[in-house]
Design a protein around this motif. Structure first.
Motif, PDB file in Angstrom:
ATOM      1  N   TYR A 225       0.858  -1.177   0.000  1.00 14.40           N
ATOM      2  CA  TYR A 225       0.000   0.000   0.000  1.00 14.40           C
ATOM      3  C   TYR A 225       0.898   1.231   0.000  1.00 14.40           C
ATOM      4  O   TYR A 225       1.575   1.516   0.982  1.00 14.40           O
TER       5      TYR A 225
ATOM      6  N   PHE B 237       1.146   5.312  -1.885  1.00 13.32           N
ATOM      7  CA  PHE B 237       0.909   6.416  -2.805  1.00 13.32           C
ATOM      8  C   PHE B 237       2.154   7.304  -2.737  1.00 13.32           C
ATOM      9  O   PHE B 237       2.671   7.580  -1.659  1.00 13.32           O
TER      10      PHE B 237
ATOM     11  N   THR C  81      -5.377  -1.517  -5.201  1.00  9.30           N
ATOM     12  CA  THR C  81      -6.247  -0.374  -5.455  1.00  9.30           C
ATOM     13  C   THR C  81      -6.602   0.277  -4.123  1.00  9.30           C
ATOM     14  O   THR C  81      -6.906  -0.408  -3.147  1.00  9.30           O
TER      15      THR C  81
ATOM     16  N   CYS D 153      -5.453   7.186   3.450  1.00  6.55           N
ATOM     17  CA  CYS D 153      -5.955   6.365   2.350  1.00  6.55           C
ATOM     18  C   CYS D 153      -6.486   5.034   2.881  1.00  6.55           C
ATOM     19  O   CYS D 153      -6.061   4.562   3.941  1.00  6.55           O
TER      20      CYS D 153
ATOM     21  N   ASN E 217      -0.440   5.885  -7.374  1.00  6.74           N
ATOM     22  CA  ASN E 217      -0.490   4.630  -6.625  1.00  6.74           C
ATOM     23  C   ASN E 217       0.704   3.791  -7.068  1.00  6.74           C
ATOM     24  O   ASN E 217       0.698   3.194  -8.142  1.00  6.74           O
TER      25      ASN E 217
END
Length: 131
Positions: free
Chosen positions: A4, A6, A41, A100, A36
């Protein structure tokens, strides 16, 4: 295993047309590209900015989304937006983070690296020299 992440890139610009140096008002725009770079996602939910001027005055700004959006980004996708800030000095800094949530419910923070807001000499009105 999912990752995970960004990544954020920021490009700031001084706005002389939205500034009044004689009144200690300096306007800046900044364009942020959020990418990303993980393999899951995820959605950007909220923002937290720390804005400091050259006099040490610091303001924190928190809120949902960015410019009215909470983008859902697949791996490799990016979202770009432009926003602005005003300072009481000709220079300062900004940094912060995005909160996020991945599709699987995992929560994570994406760091926004510190960047400098600087009223450039070339952007300032010319000074008159009296002889």
């Amino acid at each position: 295993m999912p990752s995970y992440q960004f990544t954020c890139e920021v490009s700031p610009h001084y706005l002389p047309e939205q500034s009044a140096p004689e009144q200690d008002v300096y306007g800046f725009a900044y364009t942020v590209t959020v990418t990303n770079t993980g393999n899951a996602t995820a959605q950007l939910i909220s923002r937290h900015w720390v804005i400091s001027d050259a006099n040490g005055h610091t303001e924190e700004v928190k809120g949902l989304g960015v410019v009215g959006h909470q983008p859902l980004l697949k791996p490799g996708e990016s979202f770009q937006y432009t926003s602005g800030s005003r300072l009481r000095t000709a220079s300062g800094t900004m940094h912060g983070s995005y909160f996020c949530v991945a599709e699987d419910g995992t929560r994570f923070e994406a760091e926004i690296p510190m960047f400098v807001l600087q009223a450039q000499q070339g952007d300032a009105p010319p000074h008159r020299v009296l002889h």
